[in-house]
Design a protein around this motif. Structure first.
Motif, mmCIF file in Angstrom:
data_model
loop_
_atom_site.group_PDB
_atom_site.id
_atom_site.type_symbol
_atom_site.label_atom_id
_atom_site.label_comp_id
_atom_site.label_asym_id
_atom_site.label_seq_id
_atom_site.Cartn_x
_atom_site.Cartn_y
_atom_site.Cartn_z
ATOM 1 N N ARG A 109 46.827 -48.877 -8.014
ATOM 2 C CA ARG A 109 47.456 -49.147 -8.145
ATOM 3 C C ARG A 109 47.661 -48.700 -9.179
ATOM 4 O O ARG A 109 47.366 -48.194 -10.557
ATOM 5 C CB ARG A 109 47.311 -51.003 -8.532
ATOM 6 N N GLY A 110 49.013 -49.705 -9.716
ATOM 7 C CA GLY A 110 49.973 -48.930 -10.735
ATOM 8 C C GLY A 110 51.800 -48.037 -10.483
ATOM 9 O O GLY A 110 51.782 -48.442 -10.384
ATOM 10 N N ASP A 111 51.571 -47.793 -11.690
ATOM 11 C CA ASP A 111 53.483 -47.681 -12.168
ATOM 12 C C ASP A 111 53.537 -46.430 -12.316
ATOM 13 O O ASP A 111 53.091 -46.264 -13.236
ATOM 14 C CB ASP A 111 54.288 -49.078 -12.870
ATOM 15 N N LEU A 112 53.841 -45.523 -11.502
ATOM 16 C CA LEU A 112 54.561 -44.323 -12.494
ATOM 17 C C LEU A 112 56.118 -44.005 -12.325
ATOM 18 O O LEU A 112 57.220 -44.371 -11.395
ATOM 19 C CB LEU A 112 54.532 -42.781 -10.955
ATOM 20 N N ASP A 113 56.246 -44.071 -13.593
ATOM 21 C CA ASP A 113 58.305 -43.995 -13.403
ATOM 22 C C ASP A 113 58.899 -42.743 -13.905
ATOM 23 O O ASP A 113 60.047 -42.453 -13.620
ATOM 24 C CB ASP A 113 58.357 -43.991 -15.130
ATOM 25 N N VAL A 114 58.619 -41.504 -13.516
ATOM 26 C CA VAL A 114 58.829 -40.584 -13.281
ATOM 27 C C VAL A 114 58.256 -40.117 -12.009
ATOM 28 O O VAL A 114 57.391 -39.202 -12.102
ATOM 29 C CB VAL A 114 58.822 -38.848 -14.542
ATOM 30 N N VAL A 115 58.703 -39.017 -10.512
ATOM 31 C CA VAL A 115 57.833 -38.211 -9.775
ATOM 32 C C VAL A 115 59.286 -38.380 -9.120
ATOM 33 O O VAL A 115 60.652 -38.173 -8.771
ATOM 34 C CB VAL A 115 57.873 -39.959 -8.206
ATOM 35 N N LEU A 116 58.911 -36.923 -9.065
ATOM 36 C CA LEU A 116 59.810 -35.683 -8.092
ATOM 37 C C LEU A 116 59.958 -35.421 -6.744
ATOM 38 O O LEU A 116 58.823 -36.087 -5.724
ATOM 39 C CB LEU A 116 59.270 -34.878 -8.900
ATOM 40 N N ASP A 117 61.251 -35.611 -6.623
ATOM 41 C CA ASP A 117 61.903 -35.571 -4.634
ATOM 42 C C ASP A 117 60.503 -36.834 -3.641
ATOM 43 O O ASP A 117 60.327 -36.859 -2.812
ATOM 44 C CB ASP A 117 60.857 -34.474 -4.198
ATOM 45 N N VAL A 118 61.403 -37.177 -4.245
ATOM 46 C CA VAL A 118 61.088 -39.661 -3.808
ATOM 47 C C VAL A 118 61.261 -39.772 -2.719
ATOM 48 O O VAL A 118 60.657 -40.169 -1.728
ATOM 49 C CB VAL A 118 60.644 -40.150 -4.636
ATOM 50 N N VAL A 119 62.508 -39.382 -2.320
ATOM 51 C CA VAL A 119 63.164 -39.956 -0.840
ATOM 52 C C VAL A 119 62.912 -39.022 0.466
ATOM 53 O O VAL A 119 62.245 -38.296 0.427
ATOM 54 C CB VAL A 119 64.741 -39.694 -1.393
ATOM 55 N N ASP A 120 62.606 -40.673 0.728
ATOM 56 C CA ASP A 120 61.885 -39.851 2.227
ATOM 57 C C ASP A 120 60.837 -39.524 2.172
ATOM 58 O O ASP A 120 60.013 -38.911 3.131
ATOM 59 C CB ASP A 120 62.714 -39.705 2.784
#
Length: 694
Positions: A109-120
């Motif tokens: 569990r957690g919040d990640l505020d910068v994720v690369l290439d997240v779409v699909d």
């Protein structure tokens, strides 16, 4: 990209379908999982090419996940195989760059505020709060995608609420492992971006006209494009090396060293080349319609993304300095694949026998056997190709033998062998090799430095030879030399590159007046040499009368090939030593930048050597290595003096401080001697990049 510019959920579907069909994301995945069967370096080549074309979509994140899962394959082979097979088949993956997830009960569990290439994305690579890394399936998280600074990629925020079935724990994967691979991949992209920007700027400079001429003919543009080449080649070299380090599975510390070099040079380098591209393009480069700003955005985004895992360029440089201080270096080695075995078998016992001779007999024995200059033709060398030259180097080092510095003789004698008579070669070659003859170079004049074709020393016909009159300057070791190679004008009416002849001058001849020139170091290695009706017999003319310009510009075709050692250079090593655990992070970063630059110069030399072994002609890296090597020696020597602080003002009886000050002053000549840096950059711009002459 333009079609979906403002759509945060854009998936770049058509492009990604083409990427998947071409198998680009699976090149570094095993064939049994449906991939191309290559390794990380093969995958980096594809990533570089995709970045050169600014291919939009999640290739970087997907490739990263594939490589990390591949590294963790032994810990959960069935699960890893499933992921790898899906990626090879076109599935997408993402990577968290900031934040971490909490692990509990097998879930996350957690919040990640910068994720690369997240779409699909079907999976997301994320750090856990215990220092491990996990792969989380898409059903275990919810994404909020955004349009970012790099318009060709989509990232965003992610909230994770994953159960045990959604989390794959990657045993053996830590922050260093992820950082190494991520740096390698972003450096490969940086290389592609830099090369596109360089090519685009050069092509535009060839055709864009201002003031009635192509802008590429202007010296300012030549200098800028040449500097872009230096940076782009450096980016490619350090990217290649970190990939090569990971491919060869060197110890982790050496791989970390290579990654820090790449992080220090490649990311800033790509941004700088992209900025310079826009500068060359001018107003058109500042328009949104032109693609140049998209490459700048990609370069800046890569640097920002990498900083999340590396801490940024300055922290990477500081880490590198600490690694160097601990004795780490990047050692280069070549696998000859058996091509060296036969030659080595005969060479090793001969060199071992020479090593057993008394020290005062070894030089002569090496010279007569051809091992002093193996690249020279027989009987003065071995007619050795690149592989044989490297074998001789390795065997000499193994036997504890070193070659003497032939200085100007290393240039003069090959010219005599190649263009002179057999009698001249016999007269001068072996005596030079064994140390009986020393040489100086009588080329430069007060009015003919970098513009050597403007020389005015004249040669007039005399009975049995020529009489030379004129003034030469900046002549190293003229007082110690036995002979000098001299250019003089034999036809004053001919065009300036014609009518010049190449002479061998006996430095004990009547009419020679040698006067020492005191340099800024206080030494007097340079000299002025005045020639007043100095007689040179016909048998000391090399080549054709009036054909000396060609001789001045050429050496033997089989140039010397050598591998760089692990030493970083005198001043860079000294700067590393001055840190000794006492430097601030700012000092560490400054030293680290010089360590990275020195390493890049070595890598450019390695790449040039590999080209020679492959039978290819010299590439841009050889010219770039010379320019960057000068910069490194000058900057590093100045850094050493700066690090000394006030003690450098009055060195007293400390010989080391005196040496440091001497080196700093001495290196000023490096960007002048043999053609100034600015002139050499013009030459590189015209001969390597193909820009028009002014």
């Amino acid at each position: 990209m333009r079609d979906v510019e403002t759509d945060p959920a854009a998936s770049f579907a058509k492009t990604w379908q083409a990427v998947a069909e071409a198998g680009l994301s699976g090149i570094g995945i095993a064939e049994q999982c449906g991939g191309g069967g290559g390794d990380l370096l093969d995958q980096m080549v594809a990533l570089e090419a995709a970045a050169h074309a600014l291919t939009p979509g999640p290739l970087l994140g997907t490739v990263l996940v594939g490589q990390i899962v591949r590294a963790a394959h032994v810990s959960a082979p069935d699960s890893c195989n499933e992921v790898l097979s899906a990626i090879a088949g076109g599935a997408r993956a993402a990577c968290a760059l900031r934040g971490s997830v909490a692990l509990a009960g097998g879930g996350a569990r957690g919040d990640l505020d910068v994720v690369l290439d997240v779409v699909d994305a079907r999976w997301m690579l994320a750090p856990a709060d215990d220092g491990s890394w996990v792969l989380i399936a898409a059903q275990g998280w919810e994404a909020q995608p955004e349009v970012g600074f790099d318009l060709t990629r989509r990232g965003g925020r992610v909230r994770v609420a994953a159960g045990p079935d959604d989390v794959l724990h990657l045993a053996g994967v830590d922050a260093d492992a992820v950082r190494r691979v991520f740096v390698a991949l972003v450096a490969a992209e940086a290389a592609g971006v830099a090369q596109w920007c360089l090519t685009t700027a050069v092509d535009y400079a060839k055709v864009r006209e201002q003031f009635g001429a192509p802008i590429g003919s202007f010296q300012a543009i030549k200098q800028l494009c040449s500097h872009m080449l230096e940076t782009a080649e450096s980016v490619s070299a350090v990217a290649w090396d970190v990939g090569a380090a990971l491919r060869s599975e060197v110890p982790a510390e050496e791989a970390n060293y290579a990654a820090d070099v790449a992080a220090t040079i490649a990311l800033d380098g790509a941004v700088a080349v992209a900025q310079d591209c826009i500068q060359v393009l001018g107003g058109i480069g500042f328009t949104f319609e032109h693609e140049a700003h998209l490459y700048l955005r990609r370069a800046v985004a890569l640097r920002i993304a990498a900083s999340a895992l590396t801490g940024g360029t300055e922290q990477s440089a500081a880490r590198l300095a600490r690694r160097a201080g601990a004795g780490q270096r990047r050692a280069s080695a070549i696998d000859f694949e058996g091509a060296d075995s036969r030659f080595r078998a005969t060479t090793r016992p001969e060199i071992d026998a020479i090593a057993q001779l008394p020290a005062d007999e070894q030089r002569s024995a090496l010279a007569r056997a051809g091992y002093l200059t193996p690249h020279w033709p027989r009987p003065y060398g071995l007619d050795a190709g690149p592989v044989e030259q490297l074998v001789v180097d390795e065997e000499l080092a193994r036997a504890g033998l070193s070659r003497p510095d032939l200085a100007i003789g290393a240039w003069a004698v090959p010219t005599i062998i190649d263009h002179g008579t057999a009698e001249q070669a016999e007269r001068f070659a072996l005596p030079t090799l064994i140390g009986d003859v020393a040489w100086c170079q009588l080329f430069s004049e007060p009015g003919a430095g970098s513009d050597l074709a403007s020389l005015s020393t004249r040669a007039v016909r005399a009975d049995g030879g020529w009489k030379l009159t004129g003034q030469k300057v900046w002549t190293s070791r003229a007082r110690e030399a036995d002979w000098g190679i001299c250019l003089a004008r034999t036809d004053r009416e001919a065009a300036r590159h014609r009518g010049i002849t190449y002479f061998l001058v006996d430095m004990t001849s009547d009419g020679i007046d040698t006067r020492p020139l005191r340099e800024i170091t206080g030494d007097a290695m340079f000299n002025e040499v005045f020639l007043d009706d100095v007689f040179v017999p016909d048998d000391c003319v090399v080549g054709e009368i009036d054909g000396g310009w060609k001789l001045a510009r050429t050496t033997l075709a089989n140039e010397r090939v050598a591998m760089a050692g692990t030493k970083l250079g005198l001043s860079t090593e000294r700067a590393v030593g001055l840190l000794d655990g006492r430097g601030s992070q700012a000092d560490e970063a400054r030293v680290g930048h010089q360590v990275a630059l020195a390493t890049a110069c070595q890598l450019l030399g390695v790449r040039s050597t590999l080209r020679s072994i492959a039978g290819r002609g010299p590439g841009a890296e050889s010219s770039v290595a010379k320019l960057l090597g000068v910069r490194n020696r000058q900057e590093a020597s100045e850094l050493v003096v700066d690090m000394l602080g006030p003690v450098a003002l009055y060195s007293g009886d400390d010989p080391q401080v005196s040496n440091d000050l001497h080196e700093m002053l001495l290196t000023r000549c490096l960007s002048i001697a043999g053609g100034t840096t600015q002139i050499l950059r013009n030459v590189v711009a015209e001969r390597v990049l193909g820009l028009p002459r002014g």
